[in-house]
Design a protein around this motif. Structure first.
Motif, mmCIF file in Angstrom:
data_model
loop_
_atom_site.group_PDB
_atom_site.id
_atom_site.type_symbol
_atom_site.label_atom_id
_atom_site.label_comp_id
_atom_site.label_asym_id
_atom_site.label_seq_id
_atom_site.Cartn_x
_atom_site.Cartn_y
_atom_site.Cartn_z
ATOM 1 N N SER A 1 0.827 -1.212 0.000
ATOM 2 C CA SER A 1 0.000 0.000 0.000
ATOM 3 C C SER A 1 0.860 1.261 0.000
ATOM 4 O O SER A 1 0.520 2.249 -0.652
ATOM 5 N N VAL A 2 1.974 1.235 0.709
ATOM 6 C CA VAL A 2 2.885 2.379 0.723
ATOM 7 C C VAL A 2 3.544 2.524 -0.650
ATOM 8 O O VAL A 2 3.654 3.629 -1.183
ATOM 9 N N ALA A 3 3.956 1.402 -1.207
ATOM 10 C CA ALA A 3 4.581 1.442 -2.532
ATOM 11 C C ALA A 3 3.607 1.979 -3.574
ATOM 12 O O ALA A 3 3.994 2.781 -4.434
ATOM 13 N N TYR A 4 2.358 1.567 -3.486
ATOM 14 C CA TYR A 4 1.360 2.033 -4.444
ATOM 15 C C TYR A 4 1.078 3.526 -4.257
ATOM 16 O O TYR A 4 0.960 4.274 -5.227
ATOM 17 N N ALA A 5 0.993 3.967 -3.010
ATOM 18 C CA ALA A 5 0.770 5.391 -2.737
ATOM 19 C C ALA A 5 1.934 6.215 -3.277
ATOM 20 O O ALA A 5 1.731 7.291 -3.855
ATOM 21 N N LEU A 6 3.138 5.712 -3.113
ATOM 22 C CA LEU A 6 4.319 6.394 -3.641
ATOM 23 C C LEU A 6 4.277 6.424 -5.172
ATOM 24 O O LEU A 6 4.574 7.445 -5.793
ATOM 25 N N PHE A 7 3.875 5.321 -5.782
ATOM 26 C CA PHE A 7 3.735 5.260 -7.237
ATOM 27 C C PHE A 7 2.733 6.304 -7.730
ATOM 28 O O PHE A 7 3.010 7.042 -8.694
ATOM 29 N N LEU A 8 1.563 6.385 -7.083
ATOM 30 C CA LEU A 8 0.553 7.363 -7.488
ATOM 31 C C LEU A 8 1.073 8.791 -7.376
ATOM 32 O O LEU A 8 0.842 9.616 -8.262
ATOM 33 N N HIS A 9 1.772 9.067 -6.296
ATOM 34 C CA HIS A 9 2.291 10.422 -6.092
ATOM 35 C C HIS A 9 3.334 10.762 -7.159
ATOM 36 O O HIS A 9 3.324 11.858 -7.718
ATOM 37 N N ARG A 10 4.193 9.829 -7.465
ATOM 38 C CA ARG A 10 5.209 10.071 -8.506
ATOM 39 C C ARG A 10 4.556 10.295 -9.867
ATOM 40 O O ARG A 10 5.003 11.132 -10.643
ATOM 41 N N GLN A 11 3.495 9.546 -10.143
ATOM 42 C CA GLN A 11 2.787 9.720 -11.412
ATOM 43 C C GLN A 11 2.210 11.132 -11.520
ATOM 44 O O GLN A 11 2.279 11.765 -12.567
ATOM 45 N N GLU A 12 1.645 11.627 -10.436
ATOM 46 C CA GLU A 12 1.081 12.982 -10.447
ATOM 47 C C GLU A 12 2.172 14.022 -10.631
ATOM 48 O O GLU A 12 1.982 15.018 -11.314
ATOM 49 N N LEU A 13 3.315 13.795 -10.018
ATOM 50 C CA LEU A 13 4.413 14.751 -10.141
ATOM 51 C C LEU A 13 4.988 14.780 -11.553
ATOM 52 O O LEU A 13 5.502 15.805 -11.998
ATOM 53 N N ARG A 14 4.894 13.678 -12.262
ATOM 54 C CA ARG A 14 5.428 13.602 -13.628
ATOM 55 C C ARG A 14 4.515 14.247 -14.663
ATOM 56 O O ARG A 14 4.959 14.499 -15.784
ATOM 57 N N ARG A 15 3.268 14.471 -14.313
ATOM 58 C CA ARG A 15 2.329 15.039 -15.276
ATOM 59 C C ARG A 15 2.832 16.385 -15.769
ATOM 60 O O ARG A 15 3.391 17.172 -15.016
ATOM 61 N N ARG A 16 2.610 16.635 -17.010
ATOM 62 C CA ARG A 16 3.045 17.891 -17.613
ATOM 63 C C ARG A 16 2.327 19.076 -16.958
ATOM 64 O O ARG A 16 2.915 20.105 -16.687
ATOM 65 N N GLN A 17 1.041 18.909 -16.736
ATOM 66 C CA GLN A 17 0.260 19.975 -16.112
ATOM 67 C C GLN A 17 -0.236 19.458 -14.758
ATOM 68 O O GLN A 17 -1.305 18.870 -14.648
ATOM 69 N N MET A 18 0.578 19.692 -13.737
ATOM 70 C CA MET A 18 0.230 19.204 -12.409
ATOM 71 C C MET A 18 -0.943 19.994 -11.846
ATOM 72 O O MET A 18 -1.011 21.210 -11.989
ATOM 73 N N LEU A 19 -1.831 19.270 -11.202
ATOM 74 C CA LEU A 19 -2.944 19.901 -10.516
ATOM 75 C C LEU A 19 -2.671 19.841 -9.021
ATOM 76 O O LEU A 19 -2.404 18.762 -8.476
ATOM 77 N N TYR A 20 -2.751 20.994 -8.370
ATOM 78 C CA TYR A 20 -2.441 21.083 -6.950
ATOM 79 C C TYR A 20 -3.280 20.100 -6.140
ATOM 80 O O TYR A 20 -2.771 19.421 -5.254
ATOM 81 N N VAL A 21 -4.538 19.996 -6.469
ATOM 82 C CA VAL A 21 -5.443 19.145 -5.695
ATOM 83 C C VAL A 21 -5.027 17.676 -5.805
ATOM 84 O O VAL A 21 -4.941 16.974 -4.803
ATOM 85 N N LYS A 22 -4.751 17.218 -7.011
ATOM 86 C CA LYS A 22 -4.378 15.815 -7.186
ATOM 87 C C LYS A 22 -3.043 15.499 -6.529
ATOM 88 O O LYS A 22 -2.880 14.451 -5.905
ATOM 89 N N VAL A 23 -2.084 16.386 -6.674
ATOM 90 C CA VAL A 23 -0.781 16.163 -6.049
ATOM 91 C C VAL A 23 -0.937 16.140 -4.530
ATOM 92 O O VAL A 23 -0.366 15.285 -3.853
ATOM 93 N N SER A 24 -1.740 17.038 -3.998
ATOM 94 C CA SER A 24 -1.958 17.074 -2.551
ATOM 95 C C SER A 24 -2.658 15.816 -2.066
ATOM 96 O O SER A 24 -2.316 15.264 -1.018
ATOM 97 N N LYS A 25 -3.645 15.347 -2.821
ATOM 98 C CA LYS A 25 -4.361 14.133 -2.411
ATOM 99 C C LYS A 25 -3.445 12.919 -2.409
ATOM 100 O O LYS A 25 -3.507 12.096 -1.490
ATOM 101 N N THR A 26 -2.584 12.804 -3.407
ATOM 102 C CA THR A 26 -1.671 11.657 -3.420
ATOM 103 C C THR A 26 -0.634 11.784 -2.308
ATOM 104 O O THR A 26 -0.231 10.785 -1.717
ATOM 105 N N LYS A 27 -0.244 13.014 -1.981
ATOM 106 C CA LYS A 27 0.701 13.223 -0.885
ATOM 107 C C LYS A 27 0.049 12.861 0.452
ATOM 108 O O LYS A 27 0.679 12.252 1.321
#
Length: 88
Positions: free
Chosen positions: A4-30
């Protein structure tokens, strides 16, 4: 590292890699990642050192602050939407 930690980290990294990061999504994954780390640390609470307890406390405070910022941002966006609705 648990799955679960690995998956949460994966999701957060995916959001950070997005070309157009959305504050809300990055915050939720964090928040999700922090929540998983806190849960993992609580399972090992019996074997914690004082430093581990301090880390757990800081992680919990960080999660709360991030949730408050996210809640505040949501209210701001709603207020902006209402203003646009009145004008338009």
């Amino acid at each position: 590292m648990e799955a679960s930690v690995a998956y949460a980290l994966f999701l957060h990294r995916q959001e950070l890699r997005r070309r157009q990061m959305l504050y809300v999504k990055v915050s939720k994954t964090k928040i999700l990642l922090t929540k998983e780390l806190i849960a993992e640390q609580r399972q090992r609470l019996a074997n914690c050192s004082p430093e581990d307890l301090q880390i757990l406390n800081r992680e919990t405070q960080f999660k709360r602050q991030l949730q408050q910022k996210l809640k505040h941002r949501s209210k701001q966006l709603k207020a902006i939407a209402k203003q646009k609705e009145r004008r338009g």
